[in-house]
Scaffold this active site. Sequence first.
Site, short mmCIF file in Angstrom:
data_model
loop_
_atom_site.label_atom_id
_atom_site.label_comp_id
_atom_site.label_asym_id
_atom_site.label_seq_id
_atom_site.Cartn_x
_atom_site.Cartn_y
_atom_site.Cartn_z
N ASP A 220 0.81 -1.22 0.00
CA ASP A 220 0.00 0.00 0.00
C ASP A 220 0.85 1.27 0.00
O ASP A 220 0.37 2.34 0.36
CB ASP A 220 -0.92 0.00 1.22
CG ASP A 220 -0.16 -0.14 2.53
OD1 ASP A 220 0.76 -0.98 2.59
OD2 ASP A 220 -0.47 0.59 3.48
N LYS B 182 -6.96 -0.19 6.01
CA LYS B 182 -5.79 0.05 6.86
C LYS B 182 -5.62 1.54 7.10
O LYS B 182 -5.76 2.35 6.18
CB LYS B 182 -4.54 -0.51 6.20
CG LYS B 182 -3.27 -0.27 7.00
CD LYS B 182 -2.09 -0.11 6.08
CE LYS B 182 -0.93 0.52 6.84
NZ LYS B 182 0.31 0.49 6.08
N GLU C 197 -3.69 0.32 13.41
CA GLU C 197 -2.22 0.34 13.38
C GLU C 197 -1.65 1.62 13.99
O GLU C 197 -1.40 2.59 13.28
CB GLU C 197 -1.70 0.20 11.95
CG GLU C 197 -0.18 0.19 11.86
CD GLU C 197 0.35 0.15 10.42
OE1 GLU C 197 1.58 0.17 10.26
OE2 GLU C 197 -0.46 0.12 9.48
N GLU D 110 1.64 2.60 14.89
CA GLU D 110 3.02 2.12 14.84
C GLU D 110 3.90 2.88 15.82
O GLU D 110 3.97 4.12 15.77
CB GLU D 110 3.60 2.26 13.43
CG GLU D 110 5.04 1.80 13.35
CD GLU D 110 5.62 1.84 11.94
OE1 GLU D 110 6.83 1.57 11.80
OE2 GLU D 110 4.89 2.15 10.98
N LYS E 194 -2.49 -4.25 13.85
CA LYS E 194 -1.18 -4.26 13.20
C LYS E 194 -0.19 -3.52 14.11
O LYS E 194 0.17 -2.38 13.86
CB LYS E 194 -1.24 -3.64 11.81
CG LYS E 194 0.08 -3.78 11.04
CD LYS E 194 -0.06 -3.38 9.58
CE LYS E 194 1.29 -3.52 8.86
NZ LYS E 194 1.20 -3.28 7.41
N SER F 51 1.95 -8.77 8.69
CA SER F 51 1.48 -7.87 7.64
C SER F 51 2.70 -7.06 7.22
O SER F 51 2.90 -5.94 7.64
CB SER F 51 0.35 -6.96 8.14
OG SER F 51 -0.05 -6.06 7.14
N TYR G 296 5.47 7.25 4.96
CA TYR G 296 5.14 6.98 3.55
C TYR G 296 3.76 7.46 3.25
O TYR G 296 3.01 7.77 4.17
CB TYR G 296 5.28 5.49 3.21
CG TYR G 296 4.34 4.59 3.94
CD1 TYR G 296 3.11 4.25 3.39
CD2 TYR G 296 4.66 4.06 5.18
CE1 TYR G 296 2.25 3.41 4.05
CE2 TYR G 296 3.81 3.21 5.85
CZ TYR G 296 2.61 2.89 5.28
OH TYR G 296 1.75 2.06 5.95
#
Length: 389
Positions: A64, A176, A216, A218, A258, A327, A389
């Site tokens: 992605d 996501k 997610e 992170e 995630k 993932s 990203y």
Amino acid sequence: MATTKLSAPTSHWIGGVRPLNLRSSLRPEIRQVAATIRSGPYTEELVHTAKSIASPGRGILAIDESNATCGKRLSSIGLENTEANRQAYRQLLLTTPGLGEYISGAILFEETLYQSTTYGEKFVDCLRREKIVPGIKVDKGLVPLPGSNNESWCQGLDGLASRCAEYYKQGARFAKWRTVVSIPCGPSALAVKEAAWGLARYAAIAQDNGLVPIVEPEILLDGDHAIERTLEVAENVWAEVFFYLAQNSVVFEGILLKPSMVTPGAEHKEKASPETIAKYTLTMLKRRVPPAVPGIMFLSGGQSEVEATLNLNAMNQSTNPWHVSFSYARALQNTVLKTWQGQPENVEAAQKALLIRAKANSVAQLGRYSSQGEAEEAKKGMFQKGYTY
């Protein structure tokens, strides 16, 4: 709903350091909120989709990357960032024969969701043929968070409901949303709350439109902190996330997580073994994640291909109440990209490289992986400071 903040004895604090918040002490209230969760028109489908993705020996291929980030990957092998080159690379990945044996879901960028192969077959149909569930990245990226300690928040809630509805029509069945937390930046209570609330609102909107949300937050590898500090922050972040998920009536059986693995900071003087990482990561999960959640699909976060697989394998050496899987983006694609080099004659070899990495992580999900015979290239770390990203 009124909440009562409860105190905790200092002996329960990691290293005697006060946590960012004490949401974890609010479990009775969380259960009370969760009991009011309504059953929507997609609930049964959401639960079925989540269980399908969290199936034994399978995980998620994350492709992605935004067009800009995909361009960086292509430039590393001397290719221009054009739609044709992006299409060629994603076609290589998504048409790999037998990929569905090891991969249960693929997260796509919006461009890829609507693209077809050079011979006219929709990428979504390529995935379905392999019994791989198509997914879609729905956030709009990270931007500076005003009032924070040089931290970020994730944008994209505006118009999300209509976009999710369109993605569902196009064939996507899960979504996501990635936000980040930086340990060197504090993290501030504001950044943690913003991350948790944004994830919860996204998750509720995605479920309302038939998409299983991957949650997610992170926790970036940046920093020289010890693994105990990562555990402390991770516990606080996930306590906050589940508090707001419950407040937003999100169906826990119809989500996937995630998380980052609990590791020392990338610049810490001592590396942790897979067994240590598994111990701390599972400790965090058992303290914070309800067993109703069907799947924990770890991100690799800049670890080498082999590191990510070894750590996943160590976590599956014991019985878990969830499907503990992967993932991965770079940890599945790095060798593939270098094998391909943009040359049509290398496509078959690159697809074999993808199958090797996918199979390795499939075996790790079952707790049976050995790194014996792995190539040196697969052992090289891919950490990038402040990776976005």
